[in-house]
Write a protein that holds these residues in place. Structure first.
Motif, PDB file in Angstrom:
ATOM      1  N   GLY A   1      59.524  18.627  -3.067  1.00 40.29           N
ATOM      2  CA  GLY A   1      58.631  19.079  -2.115  1.00 40.29           C
ATOM      3  C   GLY A   1      58.832  19.863  -1.275  1.00 40.29           C
ATOM      4  O   GLY A   1      58.313  20.924  -0.882  1.00 40.29           O
ATOM      5  N   ASN A   2      59.981  19.716  -0.474  1.00 38.77           N
ATOM      6  CA  ASN A   2      60.477  20.456   0.587  1.00 38.77           C
ATOM      7  C   ASN A   2      60.980  22.074  -0.182  1.00 38.77           C
ATOM      8  O   ASN A   2      60.681  22.982   0.495  1.00 38.77           O
ATOM      9  CB  ASN A   2      61.913  20.112   0.985  1.00 38.77           C
ATOM     10  N   THR A   3      61.621  22.199  -1.263  1.00 39.72           N
ATOM     11  CA  THR A   3      61.803  23.279  -1.834  1.00 39.72           C
ATOM     12  C   THR A   3      60.516  24.119  -2.144  1.00 39.72           C
ATOM     13  O   THR A   3      60.522  25.381  -1.756  1.00 39.72           O
ATOM     14  CB  THR A   3      62.606  22.972  -3.350  1.00 39.72           C
ATOM     15  N   ALA A   4      59.606  23.364  -2.729  1.00 40.66           N
ATOM     16  CA  ALA A   4      58.328  24.219  -3.024  1.00 40.66           C
ATOM     17  C   ALA A   4      57.583  24.588  -1.554  1.00 40.66           C
ATOM     18  O   ALA A   4      57.001  25.868  -1.459  1.00 40.66           O
ATOM     19  CB  ALA A   4      57.243  23.199  -3.711  1.00 40.66           C
ATOM     20  N   MET A   5      57.792  23.928  -0.618  1.00 38.95           N
ATOM     21  CA  MET A   5      57.174  24.385   0.763  1.00 38.95           C
ATOM     22  C   MET A   5      57.895  25.741   1.130  1.00 38.95           C
ATOM     23  O   MET A   5      57.429  26.445   1.639  1.00 38.95           O
ATOM     24  CB  MET A   5      57.534  23.237   1.650  1.00 38.95           C
ATOM     25  N   ILE A   6      59.328  25.483   1.220  1.00 40.88           N
ATOM     26  CA  ILE A   6      60.112  26.675   1.803  1.00 40.88           C
ATOM     27  C   ILE A   6      59.799  27.872   0.893  1.00 40.88           C
ATOM     28  O   ILE A   6      59.694  29.160   1.506  1.00 40.88           O
ATOM     29  CB  ILE A   6      61.487  26.405   1.627  1.00 40.88           C
ATOM     30  N   ALA A   7      59.631  27.883  -0.286  1.00 44.09           N
ATOM     31  CA  ALA A   7      59.221  28.861  -1.245  1.00 44.09           C
ATOM     32  C   ALA A   7      58.009  29.647  -0.913  1.00 44.09           C
ATOM     33  O   ALA A   7      57.819  30.801  -1.269  1.00 44.09           O
ATOM     34  CB  ALA A   7      59.446  28.397  -2.790  1.00 44.09           C
ATOM     35  N   LEU A   8      57.014  28.663  -0.415  1.00 42.50           N
ATOM     36  CA  LEU A   8      55.528  29.228  -0.168  1.00 42.50           C
ATOM     37  C   LEU A   8      55.824  30.298   0.895  1.00 42.50           C
ATOM     38  O   LEU A   8      54.936  31.217   0.992  1.00 42.50           O
ATOM     39  CB  LEU A   8      54.771  28.185   0.298  1.00 42.50           C
ATOM     40  N   TRP A   9      56.557  30.390   1.707  1.00 41.15           N
ATOM     41  CA  TRP A   9      56.586  31.384   2.896  1.00 41.15           C
ATOM     42  C   TRP A   9      56.801  32.704   2.373  1.00 41.15           C
ATOM     43  O   TRP A   9      56.124  33.797   2.663  1.00 41.15           O
ATOM     44  CB  TRP A   9      57.633  31.140   3.856  1.00 41.15           C
ATOM     45  N   GLU A  10      57.781  32.772   1.554  1.00 43.89           N
ATOM     46  CA  GLU A  10      57.992  34.132   0.893  1.00 43.89           C
ATOM     47  C   GLU A  10      57.010  34.666  -0.133  1.00 43.89           C
ATOM     48  O   GLU A  10      56.389  35.857  -0.338  1.00 43.89           O
ATOM     49  CB  GLU A  10      59.516  34.028   0.195  1.00 43.89           C
ATOM     50  N   LYS A  11      56.512  33.619  -0.879  1.00 42.56           N
ATOM     51  CA  LYS A  11      55.582  33.741  -1.681  1.00 42.56           C
ATOM     52  C   LYS A  11      54.189  34.291  -1.125  1.00 42.56           C
ATOM     53  O   LYS A  11      53.526  35.348  -1.742  1.00 42.56           O
ATOM     54  CB  LYS A  11      55.033  32.542  -2.597  1.00 42.56           C
ATOM     55  N   GLN A  12      53.781  33.975   0.145  1.00 47.02           N
ATOM     56  CA  GLN A  12      52.835  34.257   0.676  1.00 47.02           C
ATOM     57  C   GLN A  12      52.937  35.395   1.648  1.00 47.02           C
ATOM     58  O   GLN A  12      51.852  35.766   2.214  1.00 47.02           O
ATOM     59  CB  GLN A  12      51.948  33.130   1.507  1.00 47.02           C
ATOM     60  N   ASP A  13      54.226  35.936   1.519  1.00 49.72           N
ATOM     61  CA  ASP A  13      54.527  37.153   2.388  1.00 49.72           C
ATOM     62  C   ASP A  13      54.180  36.674   4.038  1.00 49.72           C
ATOM     63  O   ASP A  13      53.624  37.422   4.692  1.00 49.72           O
ATOM     64  CB  ASP A  13      53.964  38.235   2.159  1.00 49.72           C
ATOM     65  N   ILE A  14      54.425  35.466   4.371  1.00 53.43           N
ATOM     66  CA  ILE A  14      54.344  34.981   5.699  1.00 53.43           C
ATOM     67  C   ILE A  14      55.710  34.704   6.333  1.00 53.43           C
ATOM     68  O   ILE A  14      56.694  34.221   5.875  1.00 53.43           O
ATOM     69  CB  ILE A  14      53.525  33.613   5.756  1.00 53.43           C
ATOM     70  N   GLU A  15      55.947  34.943   7.654  1.00 47.66           N
ATOM     71  CA  GLU A  15      57.067  34.815   8.427  1.00 47.66           C
ATOM     72  C   GLU A  15      57.498  33.330   8.466  1.00 47.66           C
ATOM     73  O   GLU A  15      56.669  32.569   8.935  1.00 47.66           O
ATOM     74  CB  GLU A  15      56.969  35.381   9.867  1.00 47.66           C
ATOM     75  N   GLY A  16      58.673  32.982   8.123  1.00 49.28           N
ATOM     76  CA  GLY A  16      58.944  31.457   8.102  1.00 49.28           C
ATOM     77  C   GLY A  16      59.430  31.149   9.306  1.00 49.28           C
ATOM     78  O   GLY A  16      59.526  31.655  10.349  1.00 49.28           O
ATOM     79  N   PRO A  17      60.015  29.978   9.409  1.00 47.92           N
ATOM     80  CA  PRO A  17      60.635  29.029  10.618  1.00 47.92           C
ATOM     81  C   PRO A  17      61.480  29.931  11.162  1.00 47.92           C
ATOM     82  O   PRO A  17      62.330  30.743  10.574  1.00 47.92           O
ATOM     83  CB  PRO A  17      61.060  27.667  10.239  1.00 47.92           C
ATOM     84  N   VAL A  18      62.075  29.713  12.129  1.00 46.28           N
ATOM     85  CA  VAL A  18      62.856  30.317  13.225  1.00 46.28           C
ATOM     86  C   VAL A  18      64.243  29.765  12.679  1.00 46.28           C
ATOM     87  O   VAL A  18      64.651  28.743  12.030  1.00 46.28           O
ATOM     88  CB  VAL A  18      62.954  29.659  14.609  1.00 46.28           C
ATOM     89  N   LEU A  19      65.304  30.738  12.687  1.00 49.35           N
ATOM     90  CA  LEU A  19      66.658  30.515  12.064  1.00 49.35           C
ATOM     91  C   LEU A  19      67.338  29.518  13.016  1.00 49.35           C
ATOM     92  O   LEU A  19      67.240  29.719  14.449  1.00 49.35           O
ATOM     93  CB  LEU A  19      67.577  31.874  12.133  1.00 49.35           C
TER      94      LEU A  19
END
Length: 337
Positions: free
Chosen positions: A187-205
């Motif tokens: 579930g976590n892997t799928a959620m992380i991949a969604l940011w790039e797939k939807q071209d949305i800026e992800g969480p802070v580094l």
């Protein structure tokens, strides 16, 4: 670890006990002691004595249908040892029955051959005669065990597949920890991949101190790899575990003196609040439990790890991931527990 037995009336377990050590011999000795206690209790019962009922180790092992333990290698090895012990006992019992069926002449001839072989292994008759009576008796006892084993194994090979399956039936029941971890990780892997797939800026580094310093000198590929692995709700949960419940007892003891986190949450929620989940060990559901905690802290200080924690708590994307992880934990992974 528990031994699973098959009574005549209802399935059950012998006991659920911690092992005294991680060695196979220690594990077997623990189970021998457990079985011996059961046998002694049963055989000393006055009522059962009047009914001429007795219990033997053979009867217990024949009812032993499996072991239940965690995923540790020593527990798996103990299960294999118990399975082999059960089969050895079955063969020895069959060998005993075979000896009783044999004629006297046949038994004498068989034992004579085995005794001759045993004496030769000791180094001829002279060396055998140098052994004490107790040592010779021990050798004879071991020889009889070997004779029964061989006869029993020969008889076992003559059985049909159904009988062999009945004798060999032995289950290994593992814990559900890996199911929880794997489903949560998926579930976590799928959620992380969604940011790039939807071209949305992800969480802070959330880079550690060394990587944060070296980031300016990293290549583009290494920078991308760093950013992909050091952000998000799961990373924040791990960082929070280090800050609020460190596995280093000396550091944790110093933090426990202040109890800042626990006191703050108790005051905020107006009720007793449990400690932060243990993130430092390989525990089931720890990241999911951590995701459900609404973390806040005054005066976080200026260490890199606390800066990361504060940055994560102020990052909407990270908090969104925490919310999703909490939902995954509650609706999917917790059902395995």
């Amino acid at each position: 670890m528990a031994a699973m037995v098959e009574p005549d009336y209802v399935p059950g377990s012998v006991s659920v006990n911690p092992t005294n050590g991680h060695g196979l011999e220690e594990s077997r000795h623990s189970w021998e002691k457990e079985f011996s206690m059961i046998i002694n209790t049963f055989n000393q019962c006055p009522l059962l004595r009047q009914l001429n009922l007795t219990l033997t180790i053979h009867e217990i092992l024949q009812k032993l249908k499996g072991m239940n333990g965690d995923h540790a290698n020593n527990e798996k090895a103990t299960t294999k040892l118990m399975e082999e012990w059960k089969k050895e006992d079955s063969c020895e019992e069959y060998g005993t029955e075979r000896l009783l069926e044999m004629g006297l002449t046949e038994v004498i001839g068989l034992l004579g051959e085995w005794r001759k072989k045993m004496v030769e292994e000791e180094g001829r008759i002279e060396a055998w005669n140098l052994l004490s009576a107790i040592e010779q008796a021990a050798q004879d006892e071991n020889m009889m065990k070997c004779v029964k084993q061989q006869l029993g194994e020969e008889y076992y090979e003559t059985l049909d597949m159904d009988m062999k399956q009945s004798i060999d039936l032995f289950f290994w029941y593992e814990c559900c920890m890996h199911k929880d971890q794997n489903s949560f990780k998926a579930g976590n892997t799928a959620m992380i991949a969604l940011w790039e797939k939807q071209d949305i800026e992800g969480p802070v580094l959330l880079a550690n101190k060394a990587n944060a310093t070296a980031k300016a000198t990293l290549t583009e590929d290494k920078t991308a790899a760093l950013e992909a692995s050091t952000h998000g709700g799961a990373k924040m949960a791990a960082i929070a575990g280090v800050v609020f419940k460190n596995r280093d007892k000396r550091k944790e003891k110093a933090r426990e003196k202040k109890k800042a986190y626990t006191r703050y949450m108790q005051n905020a929620l107006k009720k007793k609040f449990r400690q932060f989940p243990d993130m430092s060990h390989n525990r089931s559901a720890s990241h999911g439990d951590a995701a459900e905690c609404e973390v806040d802290k005054k005066n976080p200080g200026f260490t890199n790890i606390k800066k990361n924690l504060l940055a994560a708590m102020k990052c909407p994307r990270t908090l969104e991931e925490l919310a999703v992880l909490a939902l995954i934990h509650q609706s999917i992974t917790i059902s395995y527990l």
